[in-house]
Motif scaffolding. Structure first.
Motif, PDB file in Angstrom:
ATOM      1  N   ALA A 106      90.672 -44.360  45.923  1.00  0.00           N
ATOM      2  CA  ALA A 106      89.700 -44.008  44.894  1.00  0.00           C
ATOM      3  C   ALA A 106      90.378 -43.745  43.560  1.00  0.00           C
ATOM      4  O   ALA A 106      89.910 -44.199  42.511  1.00  0.00           O
ATOM      5  CB  ALA A 106      88.902 -42.781  45.333  1.00  0.00           C
ATOM      6  N   ALA A 107      91.490 -42.999  43.579  1.00  0.00           N
ATOM      7  CA  ALA A 107      92.197 -42.707  42.336  1.00  0.00           C
ATOM      8  C   ALA A 107      92.714 -43.986  41.693  1.00  0.00           C
ATOM      9  O   ALA A 107      92.577 -44.193  40.474  1.00  0.00           O
ATOM     10  CB  ALA A 107      93.350 -41.736  42.614  1.00  0.00           C
ATOM     11  N   GLU A 108      93.290 -44.881  42.505  1.00  0.00           N
ATOM     12  CA  GLU A 108      93.818 -46.136  41.965  1.00  0.00           C
ATOM     13  C   GLU A 108      92.688 -47.038  41.463  1.00  0.00           C
ATOM     14  O   GLU A 108      92.774 -47.631  40.390  1.00  0.00           O
ATOM     15  CB  GLU A 108      94.623 -46.851  43.055  1.00  0.00           C
ATOM     16  CG  GLU A 108      95.403 -48.064  42.572  1.00  0.00           C
ATOM     17  CD  GLU A 108      94.533 -49.313  42.515  1.00  0.00           C
ATOM     18  OE1 GLU A 108      94.801 -50.181  41.639  1.00  0.00           O
ATOM     19  OE2 GLU A 108      93.590 -49.448  43.321  1.00  0.00           O
ATOM     20  N   GLY A 109      91.604 -47.140  42.235  1.00  0.00           N
ATOM     21  CA  GLY A 109      90.491 -47.995  41.849  1.00  0.00           C
ATOM     22  C   GLY A 109      89.799 -47.509  40.594  1.00  0.00           C
ATOM     23  O   GLY A 109      89.423 -48.312  39.724  1.00  0.00           O
ATOM     24  N   PHE A 110      89.618 -46.208  40.476  1.00  0.00           N
ATOM     25  CA  PHE A 110      88.984 -45.646  39.281  1.00  0.00           C
ATOM     26  C   PHE A 110      89.843 -45.910  38.045  1.00  0.00           C
ATOM     27  O   PHE A 110      89.331 -46.340  36.994  1.00  0.00           O
ATOM     28  CB  PHE A 110      88.775 -44.142  39.461  1.00  0.00           C
ATOM     29  CG  PHE A 110      88.122 -43.470  38.290  1.00  0.00           C
ATOM     30  CD1 PHE A 110      86.756 -43.590  38.078  1.00  0.00           C
ATOM     31  CD2 PHE A 110      88.871 -42.709  37.405  1.00  0.00           C
ATOM     32  CE1 PHE A 110      86.149 -42.969  36.996  1.00  0.00           C
ATOM     33  CE2 PHE A 110      88.277 -42.080  36.323  1.00  0.00           C
ATOM     34  CZ  PHE A 110      86.910 -42.206  36.111  1.00  0.00           C
ATOM     35  N   ALA A 111      91.144 -45.676  38.164  1.00  0.00           N
ATOM     36  CA  ALA A 111      92.036 -45.919  37.028  1.00  0.00           C
ATOM     37  C   ALA A 111      92.037 -47.390  36.637  1.00  0.00           C
ATOM     38  O   ALA A 111      92.035 -47.735  35.434  1.00  0.00           O
ATOM     39  CB  ALA A 111      93.454 -45.458  37.379  1.00  0.00           C
ATOM     40  N   LYS A 128      83.033 -44.791  40.646  1.00  0.00           N
ATOM     41  CA  LYS A 128      82.396 -43.960  39.614  1.00  0.00           C
ATOM     42  C   LYS A 128      83.218 -42.712  39.289  1.00  0.00           C
ATOM     43  O   LYS A 128      82.954 -42.030  38.313  1.00  0.00           O
ATOM     44  CB  LYS A 128      81.001 -43.543  40.092  1.00  0.00           C
ATOM     45  CG  LYS A 128      80.097 -44.715  40.485  1.00  0.00           C
ATOM     46  CD  LYS A 128      79.807 -45.620  39.302  1.00  0.00           C
ATOM     47  CE  LYS A 128      78.912 -46.786  39.697  1.00  0.00           C
ATOM     48  NZ  LYS A 128      77.560 -46.390  40.067  1.00  0.00           N
ATOM     49  N   ASP A 129      84.189 -42.399  40.147  1.00  0.00           N
ATOM     50  CA  ASP A 129      85.025 -41.214  39.947  1.00  0.00           C
ATOM     51  C   ASP A 129      86.318 -41.427  40.746  1.00  0.00           C
ATOM     52  O   ASP A 129      86.409 -42.372  41.539  1.00  0.00           O
ATOM     53  CB  ASP A 129      84.292 -39.944  40.403  1.00  0.00           C
ATOM     54  CG  ASP A 129      83.798 -40.023  41.840  1.00  0.00           C
ATOM     55  OD1 ASP A 129      84.654 -40.067  42.750  1.00  0.00           O
ATOM     56  OD2 ASP A 129      82.578 -40.055  42.066  1.00  0.00           O
ATOM     57  N   PRO A 130      87.310 -40.575  40.564  1.00  0.00           N
ATOM     58  CA  PRO A 130      88.596 -40.789  41.246  1.00  0.00           C
ATOM     59  C   PRO A 130      88.713 -40.070  42.589  1.00  0.00           C
ATOM     60  O   PRO A 130      89.818 -39.757  43.033  1.00  0.00           O
ATOM     61  CB  PRO A 130      89.598 -40.213  40.239  1.00  0.00           C
ATOM     62  CG  PRO A 130      88.863 -39.108  39.561  1.00  0.00           C
ATOM     63  CD  PRO A 130      87.420 -39.533  39.505  1.00  0.00           C
ATOM     64  N   ASN A 131      87.584 -39.831  43.261  1.00  0.00           N
ATOM     65  CA  ASN A 131      87.592 -39.006  44.468  1.00  0.00           C
ATOM     66  C   ASN A 131      87.166 -39.784  45.709  1.00  0.00           C
ATOM     67  O   ASN A 131      86.419 -40.751  45.616  1.00  0.00           O
ATOM     68  CB  ASN A 131      86.647 -37.817  44.282  1.00  0.00           C
ATOM     69  CG  ASN A 131      86.992 -37.002  43.049  1.00  0.00           C
ATOM     70  OD1 ASN A 131      88.100 -36.527  42.900  1.00  0.00           O
ATOM     71  ND2 ASN A 131      86.033 -36.867  42.147  1.00  0.00           N
ATOM     72  N   HIS A 132      87.640 -39.329  46.854  1.00  0.00           N
ATOM     73  CA  HIS A 132      87.189 -39.933  48.105  1.00  0.00           C
ATOM     74  C   HIS A 132      85.869 -39.303  48.532  1.00  0.00           C
ATOM     75  O   HIS A 132      85.386 -38.347  47.922  1.00  0.00           O
ATOM     76  CB  HIS A 132      88.256 -39.810  49.197  1.00  0.00           C
ATOM     77  CG  HIS A 132      88.536 -38.413  49.667  1.00  0.00           C
ATOM     78  ND1 HIS A 132      89.180 -38.138  50.848  1.00  0.00           N
ATOM     79  CD2 HIS A 132      88.256 -37.201  49.123  1.00  0.00           C
ATOM     80  CE1 HIS A 132      89.296 -36.843  51.016  1.00  0.00           C
ATOM     81  NE2 HIS A 132      88.735 -36.249  49.991  1.00  0.00           N
ATOM     82  N   LYS A 133      85.264 -39.841  49.608  1.00  0.00           N
ATOM     83  CA  LYS A 133      83.936 -39.384  50.005  1.00  0.00           C
ATOM     84  C   LYS A 133      83.788 -39.351  51.526  1.00  0.00           C
ATOM     85  O   LYS A 133      82.946 -40.039  52.095  1.00  0.00           O
ATOM     86  CB  LYS A 133      82.867 -40.293  49.392  1.00  0.00           C
ATOM     87  CG  LYS A 133      81.445 -39.762  49.521  1.00  0.00           C
ATOM     88  CD  LYS A 133      80.460 -40.810  49.003  1.00  0.00           C
ATOM     89  CE  LYS A 133      79.033 -40.365  49.201  1.00  0.00           C
ATOM     90  NZ  LYS A 133      78.062 -41.422  48.862  1.00  0.00           N
ATOM     91  N   PRO A 134      84.603 -38.556  52.221  1.00  0.00           N
ATOM     92  CA  PRO A 134      84.332 -38.355  53.646  1.00  0.00           C
ATOM     93  C   PRO A 134      82.976 -37.664  53.797  1.00  0.00           C
ATOM     94  O   PRO A 134      82.537 -36.949  52.884  1.00  0.00           O
ATOM     95  CB  PRO A 134      85.477 -37.449  54.106  1.00  0.00           C
ATOM     96  CG  PRO A 134      85.877 -36.707  52.865  1.00  0.00           C
ATOM     97  CD  PRO A 134      85.682 -37.675  51.730  1.00  0.00           C
ATOM     98  N   GLU A 135      82.291 -37.886  54.914  1.00  0.00           N
ATOM     99  CA  GLU A 135      80.982 -37.276  55.081  1.00  0.00           C
ATOM    100  C   GLU A 135      80.684 -37.002  56.548  1.00  0.00           C
ATOM    101  O   GLU A 135      81.289 -37.603  57.446  1.00  0.00           O
ATOM    102  CB  GLU A 135      79.891 -38.160  54.470  1.00  0.00           C
ATOM    103  CG  GLU A 135      79.774 -39.541  55.075  1.00  0.00           C
ATOM    104  CD  GLU A 135      78.861 -40.455  54.267  1.00  0.00           C
ATOM    105  OE1 GLU A 135      78.863 -40.374  53.032  1.00  0.00           O
ATOM    106  OE2 GLU A 135      78.143 -41.261  54.888  1.00  0.00           O
TER     107      GLU A 135
END
Length: 416
Positions: A106-111, A128-135
């Motif tokens: 996520a960090a790499e893709g956002f950047a 949309k943001d530099p964060n992952h989304k475990p759920e």
């Protein structure tokens, strides 16, 4: 400690009854209601409701007083933002086939997308943001889902049982390597098929599913799901991909945890969902929205096997659903007429407020009283914000004999 007013998201796949009924509003609702958001997501933050009826955004309250609301540890770790988002999810129709990236992805893709100048609201934007989304999703009603790649040997049994000649080469591909690499090869083949090839293959597979159902074969539920998905998304590669995934039925109180890379689709039912506070979704089909195949393949985890069903660790009236996610922790407080010793409804349960938390009443009526005497009563569908700076809270069922059950879901930051 404050009552919350929460936003309802009206996605097309939502229910006209589940969320309206939970909130005590007229049923059916005038349009589908898919998600009730509880938290401080910038797109739809909850509102804190004062005793005088005044309202303030939880997001604004966190900005004004991050340490008092979140606690210093949480504020330092998560950059003065609430790390989790809680939802009530009500699926009347299937959601898209999707997966979420790891924190590093996520960090790499956002950047990367920021550097490319892709607007955040662009339809082809992945991150949309530099964060992952475990759920984690915990069922309120019987809940149906596809999640994670099924054991490759079992998938071979399913594909062979359809007796579709056009699948022979695909079966041989997986049989030559019945593991994560073989599943990657087969999934990649299917999701990259040209539309004319899909338009030819998918109907033949569906015919095989119909024949399987007529013969009452061992994969009835999987075949029925493929037929239902094909009706909603004709000619979609996601219909084929669905045959590779575990078909799961959760009963109320059961849950599944979905880490990064888990390909999944929720099919039907109502549940309480908790996740890291992120918008990052890579779609794999069953949707008219953008599908970035190369990026999806980069984040998918093709390791196969059963997805564990979590029933929670029970201590007294509390049930805790353990996951490795540092952003969130979900538990319930539950009293029932048949399961409570005499006097339990008066004693209640104390909960600490070392960090931020949200309590949602799912059944009955409860009284929340802080150690310094503040008190709020909530009924089914109502929720409360408890700040880190608040004193401990006593949660007590009210009129348990009348309702038969009192249940609250409790969302807190995770424990690292």
């Amino acid at each position: 400690m404050d009552l919350l007013r929460n936003a309802v998201r009206p996605y097309a796949w939502g229910s006209r009854t589940a969320i309206a009924d939970l909130l005590g509003r007229p049923v059916p609702a005038p349009h589908p209601e898919a998600e009730l958001w509880l938290g401080a997501h910038p797109a739809d933050p909850s509102l804190l409701v004062g005793a005088d009826g005044s309202e303030v955004s939880l997001l604004d309250r966190l900005t004004e007083d991050p340490e008092g609301q979140l606690g210093s540890d949480c504020a330092d770790r998560w950059g003065n933002r609430l790390p989790f988002l809680m939802k009530v999810l009500a699926a009347e129709e299937p959601l898209s086939l999707q997966a979420h990236p790891s924190a590093a992805q996520a960090a790499e893709g956002f950047a990367r997308e920021e550097a490319a100048g892709i607007p955040l609201d662009a339809p082809n934007r992945n991150y949309k943001d530099p964060n992952h989304k475990p759920e984690l999703i915990c069922a309120l009603t019987e809940f149906h889902a596809l999640a994670g790649f099924r054991d490759a040997h079992r998938t071979l049994e399913l594909l062979k049982s359809l007796e579709v000649p056009a699948l022979r080469a695909h079966i041989e591909l997986l049989a030559a390597q019945p593991d994560a690499d073989g599943l990657r090869a087969l999934f990649t083949t299917w999701i990259t098929l040209p539309q004319p090839a899909l338009d030819k293959l998918v109907p033949q597979v569906l015919d095989g599913c119909v024949a399987h159902l007529k013969e009452h074969g061992p994969f009835d539920r999987e075949c029925r799901s493929a037929l239902e998905l094909a009706e909603a998304y004709p000619g979609d590669a996601g219909v084929l991909a669905a045959l590779l995934l575990n078909r799961i039925v959760l009963h109320p109180g059961e849950a599944i945890y979905l880490p990064a890379g888990n390909l999944h689709a929720y099919l039907h039912g109502t549940g309480v969902e908790i996740m890291a506070n992120s918008d990052n979704v890579l779609r794999g089909g069953l949707t008219p929205k953008h599908v970035d195949v190369p990026e999806l393949l980069r984040v998918l985890d093709f390791r196969c096997g059963d997805v564990p069903v979590l029933r929670g660790d029970v201590v007294g009236h509390q049930t805790a659903y353990r996951t490795p996610a540092p952003e969130f922790h979900l538990s319930t407080l539950d009293w029932s007429v048949g399961g409570s010793a005499e006097g339990d409804d008066a004693e209640g349960e104390w909960i600490d407020s070392a960090g931020p938390q949200i309590l949602l009443c799912a059944h009955g009526r409860a009284r929340l009283t802080t150690a310094d005497g503040r008190e709020i009563e909530v009924v089914r569908g109502q929720s409360v914000w408890v700040a880190a700076g608040d004193p401990p809270v006593l949660v007590q069922p009210v009129d348990l004999a009348a309702s038969g059950r009192v249940q609250l879901f409790r969302a807190t930051a995770g424990v690292s």
